[in-house]
Design a protein around this motif. Structure first.
Motif, mmCIF file in Angstrom:
data_model
loop_
_atom_site.group_PDB
_atom_site.id
_atom_site.type_symbol
_atom_site.label_atom_id
_atom_site.label_comp_id
_atom_site.label_asym_id
_atom_site.label_seq_id
_atom_site.Cartn_x
_atom_site.Cartn_y
_atom_site.Cartn_z
ATOM 1 N N GLN A 242 0.824 -1.209 0.000
ATOM 2 C CA GLN A 242 0.000 0.000 0.000
ATOM 3 C C GLN A 242 0.856 1.256 0.000
ATOM 4 O O GLN A 242 0.478 2.267 -0.600
ATOM 5 N N ALA A 243 2.026 1.194 0.629
ATOM 6 C CA ALA A 243 2.946 2.342 0.587
ATOM 7 C C ALA A 243 3.408 2.579 -0.850
ATOM 8 O O ALA A 243 3.462 3.719 -1.321
ATOM 9 N N VAL A 244 3.712 1.491 -1.556
ATOM 10 C CA VAL A 244 4.146 1.612 -2.958
ATOM 11 C C VAL A 244 3.014 2.184 -3.813
ATOM 12 O O VAL A 244 3.241 3.074 -4.648
ATOM 13 N N LEU A 245 1.780 1.711 -3.600
ATOM 14 C CA LEU A 245 0.654 2.223 -4.391
ATOM 15 C C LEU A 245 0.404 3.698 -4.099
ATOM 16 O O LEU A 245 0.130 4.482 -5.012
ATOM 17 N N ALA A 246 0.498 4.087 -2.839
ATOM 18 C CA ALA A 246 0.278 5.502 -2.479
ATOM 19 C C ALA A 246 1.316 6.383 -3.172
ATOM 20 O O ALA A 246 0.981 7.443 -3.729
ATOM 21 N N GLU A 247 2.553 5.949 -3.170
ATOM 22 C CA GLU A 247 3.623 6.729 -3.813
ATOM 23 C C GLU A 247 3.448 6.737 -5.342
ATOM 24 O O GLU A 247 3.712 7.735 -6.008
ATOM 25 N N THR A 248 2.950 5.619 -5.888
ATOM 26 C CA THR A 248 2.715 5.537 -7.336
ATOM 27 C C THR A 248 1.613 6.516 -7.743
ATOM 28 O O THR A 248 1.745 7.242 -8.730
ATOM 29 N N VAL A 249 0.534 6.567 -6.958
ATOM 30 C CA VAL A 249 -0.571 7.495 -7.238
ATOM 31 C C VAL A 249 -0.097 8.943 -7.081
ATOM 32 O O VAL A 249 -0.402 9.805 -7.905
ATOM 33 N N ARG A 250 0.671 9.187 -6.036
ATOM 34 C CA ARG A 250 1.182 10.536 -5.808
ATOM 35 C C ARG A 250 2.040 10.983 -6.997
ATOM 36 O O ARG A 250 1.933 12.100 -7.498
ATOM 37 N N HIS A 251 2.857 10.044 -7.478
ATOM 38 C CA HIS A 251 3.783 10.376 -8.563
ATOM 39 C C HIS A 251 3.063 10.605 -9.891
ATOM 40 O O HIS A 251 3.366 11.554 -10.614
ATOM 41 N N CYS A 252 2.109 9.735 -10.232
ATOM 42 C CA CYS A 252 1.521 9.845 -11.579
ATOM 43 C C CYS A 252 0.380 10.855 -11.619
ATOM 44 O O CYS A 252 0.032 11.350 -12.689
ATOM 45 N N GLY A 253 -0.199 11.155 -10.459
ATOM 46 C CA GLY A 253 -1.269 12.149 -10.423
ATOM 47 C C GLY A 253 -2.624 11.502 -10.670
ATOM 48 O O GLY A 253 -2.736 10.572 -11.464
ATOM 49 N N ALA A 254 -3.653 12.003 -9.991
ATOM 50 C CA ALA A 254 -4.981 11.393 -10.040
ATOM 51 C C ALA A 254 -5.535 11.345 -11.470
ATOM 52 O O ALA A 254 -6.173 10.374 -11.866
ATOM 53 N N ALA A 255 -5.261 12.372 -12.268
ATOM 54 C CA ALA A 255 -5.800 12.428 -13.622
ATOM 55 C C ALA A 255 -5.283 11.255 -14.465
ATOM 56 O O ALA A 255 -6.014 10.675 -15.277
ATOM 57 N N THR A 256 -4.038 10.899 -14.250
ATOM 58 C CA THR A 256 -3.414 9.828 -15.022
ATOM 59 C C THR A 256 -4.068 8.466 -14.733
ATOM 60 O O THR A 256 -4.071 7.591 -15.583
ATOM 61 N N LEU A 257 -4.637 8.311 -13.521
ATOM 62 C CA LEU A 257 -5.245 7.035 -13.153
ATOM 63 C C LEU A 257 -6.401 6.684 -14.065
ATOM 64 O O LEU A 257 -6.653 5.521 -14.347
ATOM 65 N N ALA A 258 -7.112 7.721 -14.525
ATOM 66 C CA ALA A 258 -8.294 7.480 -15.355
ATOM 67 C C ALA A 258 -7.980 7.615 -16.844
ATOM 68 O O ALA A 258 -8.824 7.334 -17.679
ATOM 69 N N ALA A 259 -6.760 8.012 -17.162
ATOM 70 C CA ALA A 259 -6.430 8.324 -18.559
ATOM 71 C C ALA A 259 -6.328 7.070 -19.428
ATOM 72 O O ALA A 259 -6.144 5.964 -18.937
ATOM 73 N N GLU A 260 -6.453 7.265 -20.704
ATOM 74 C CA GLU A 260 -6.302 6.190 -21.682
ATOM 75 C C GLU A 260 -4.874 5.636 -21.608
ATOM 76 O O GLU A 260 -3.925 6.382 -21.373
ATOM 77 N N ARG A 261 -4.731 4.326 -21.847
ATOM 78 C CA ARG A 261 -3.446 3.670 -21.618
ATOM 79 C C ARG A 261 -2.457 3.853 -22.780
ATOM 80 O O ARG A 261 -2.122 2.913 -23.487
ATOM 81 N N THR A 262 -2.010 5.074 -22.961
ATOM 82 C CA THR A 262 -0.929 5.297 -23.926
ATOM 83 C C THR A 262 0.381 4.833 -23.299
ATOM 84 O O THR A 262 0.446 4.573 -22.092
ATOM 85 N N ALA A 263 1.423 4.725 -24.111
ATOM 86 C CA ALA A 263 2.734 4.313 -23.601
ATOM 87 C C ALA A 263 3.201 5.266 -22.503
ATOM 88 O O ALA A 263 3.729 4.846 -21.470
ATOM 89 N N GLU A 264 2.949 6.544 -22.715
ATOM 90 C CA GLU A 264 3.396 7.556 -21.746
ATOM 91 C C GLU A 264 2.679 7.369 -20.399
ATOM 92 O O GLU A 264 3.298 7.431 -19.340
#
Ligand code: ADP
Ligand code: MG
Ligand code: MG
Length: 299
Positions: free
Chosen positions: A258-280
Motif C-alpha cells: 500500500q505504501a508503494v501504491l500511495a507513492e505511485t498514485v502521488r507520482h503519476c497524479g490522479a488524472a493519469t489514473l483514469a487516462a487512456e493507456r498510452t505508452a506515456e
C-alpha cells in the motif's frame, strides 16, 4: 539455513512486473535471490506494444541442470509467477521435485497467474495443468479471486465461500492460501483479502491446527500492473521473518504494498489514473518500488 530464493517469473527491461517486482524487495528484506526469467519483454503487456522472447521448458531444464551440476540447486524457497506455456509449467514441476530432493523443507510459493477480473489470460489447458500438477506441489498459494475461482471451479461471493475455496485448495496440498483480492457484493470500495493456514509452519512444529484471517483494504479506483507479483515476494519474505505468524506476515506485506501504491498514485497524479493507456501513461504508472525501500523494510 540462510534464505535463498529461486524466482521464476517474467522480466521486463523497463518497468516493474514479475522478477522486476520481486528481486529488489526480497533483497532489501535480506533474502538471497537467483532469478530465472520466464519471458524477457521490453515492457509489460498492458502497453500498446511489447517486444521480446519467451523461455520454454527445455531452456529452463538447461539452467536447472547447470545449477544442479554445480550443487547450486540448494535453495530454501521456490517462487513462481507468470508461466506462459505448458512446456515451461511441466519443467517447473520437475524443477520443484529436484529442489525438494536437495531440500526436503523447501517452501514453494506459487502465484497461479491465470487471469484477473473475470478474464483468463492464459490458455485453458494451462489452467487445468496448474490445478492438476502445480497446486499439489505448492506450500503457499496466492491466487486472486478469479484464480481461486478457476482453480476450485466455483464462484466466490462471500467470506464463507472464500474460506470454502481455501479449504478445497488446502486439501490438495498448500498449507497456506491467501486470496489476495476479492470484490464482494455491496462493497465496491473495498478489496477483501483472506488468508488461511493449516499445519505447522516452522521446523519446530509450532502452530498446529488452522487459522484464518481477513483484511479489508481501501480500493484505489485504478488498475495497477505487478501488484500480485510484489505481494507474493513480500509475503514470502515476511513469512520467512515471522514463521508461525501468518497474520503479521500478511499485514506487513500489504503495508509495504500500500505504501508503494500511495507513492505511485502521488507520482503519476490522479488524472493519469483514469487516462487512456498510452505508452506515456503506462510508464508514469509503473510501481514506485525503489522510492519506497524504507517502507518495504519497515511497513
Ligand atoms: P493480481 O495482480 O495478481 O491480480 P491483486 O489484484 O490481488 O493481484 O493485488 C494484490 C494486492 O495489491 C492486493 O492484496 C492489494 O493489497 C493490492 N492492490 C491491488 N490493486 C489495488 C487497488 N486498486 N487498490 C488498492 N490496493 C490494491
Ligand atoms: Mg488483480
Ligand atoms: Mg497475480
Amino acid at each position: 539455513p540462510l534464505p535463498r530464493v529461486l524466482s521464476v517469473q517474467s522480466h521486463v527491461v523497463h518497468g516493474y512486473v514479475g522478477n522486476k517486482c520481486a528481486v529488489f524487495p526480497l533483497q532489501v528484506l535480506g533474502l538471497e535471490v537467483d532469478p530465472i526469467h520466464s519471458v524477457q519483454f521490453s515492457n509489460h503487456t498492458g502497453y500498446p506494444l511489447f517486444k521480446g522472447a519467451v523461455f520454454d521448458g527445455e531452456q529452463l531444464r538447461a539452467l536447472a541442470a547447470g545449477l544442479e551440476a554445480n550443487k547450486l540447486l540448494n535453495h530454501t524457497h521456490l517462487l513462481t509467477g507468470y508461466i506462459g506455456s505448458l512446456s515451461l509449467l511441466e519443467a517447473i514441476a520437475d524443477l520443484c521435485a529436484a529442489m525438494k530432493a536437495h531440500s526436503p523443507h523447501l517452501t514453494y510459493v506459487c502465484d497461479p497467474v491465470l487471469g484477473d477480473e473475470g478474464r483468463l489470460y492464459v490458455a485453458r489447458e494451462l489452467a487445468d495443468a496448474y490445478a492438476a500438477t502445480i497446486v499439489p506441489l505448492a506450500s503457499v498459494l496466492v491466487p486472486n479471486q478469479f484464480e481461486a475461482e478457476t482453480l476450485t471451479g466455483g464462484s466466490i461471493g462471500s467470506l464463507a465461500e472464500a474460506l470454502e475455496a481455501c479449504d478445497k485448495l488446502h486439501a490438495r496440498g498448500p498449507h497456506t492460501v491467501v486470496i489476495t483480492s476479492m470484490s464482494l457484493p455491496g462493497e465496491p470500495d473495498t478489496i477483501t483479502l483472506v488468508a488461511s493456514t493449516r499445519q505447522p509452519q516452522d521446523a519446530a512444529g509450532r502452530l498446529g491446527g488452522a487459522q484464518a484471517m481477513c483484511m479489508r483494504i481501501d480500493r484505489i479506483r485504478a488498475y495497477f500492473t505487478g501488484t500480485g507479483d510484489l505481494f507474493a515476494a513480500l509475503l514470502l519474505a515476511w513469512m520467512h521473518h515471522h514463521p508461525g505468524d501468518l497474520a503479521l506476515a500478511v499485514e506487513k506485506a500489504v503495508g509495504g504494498l500500500q505504501a508503494v501504491l500511495a507513492e505511485t498514485v502521488r507520482h503519476c497524479g490522479a488524472a493519469t489514473l483514469a487516462a487512456e493507456r498510452t505508452a506515456e501513461v503506462c510508464a508514469l504508472r509503473e510501481l514506485r518500488l525503489i522510492q519506497c525501500q524504507g517502507q518495504l523494510q519497515d511497513p
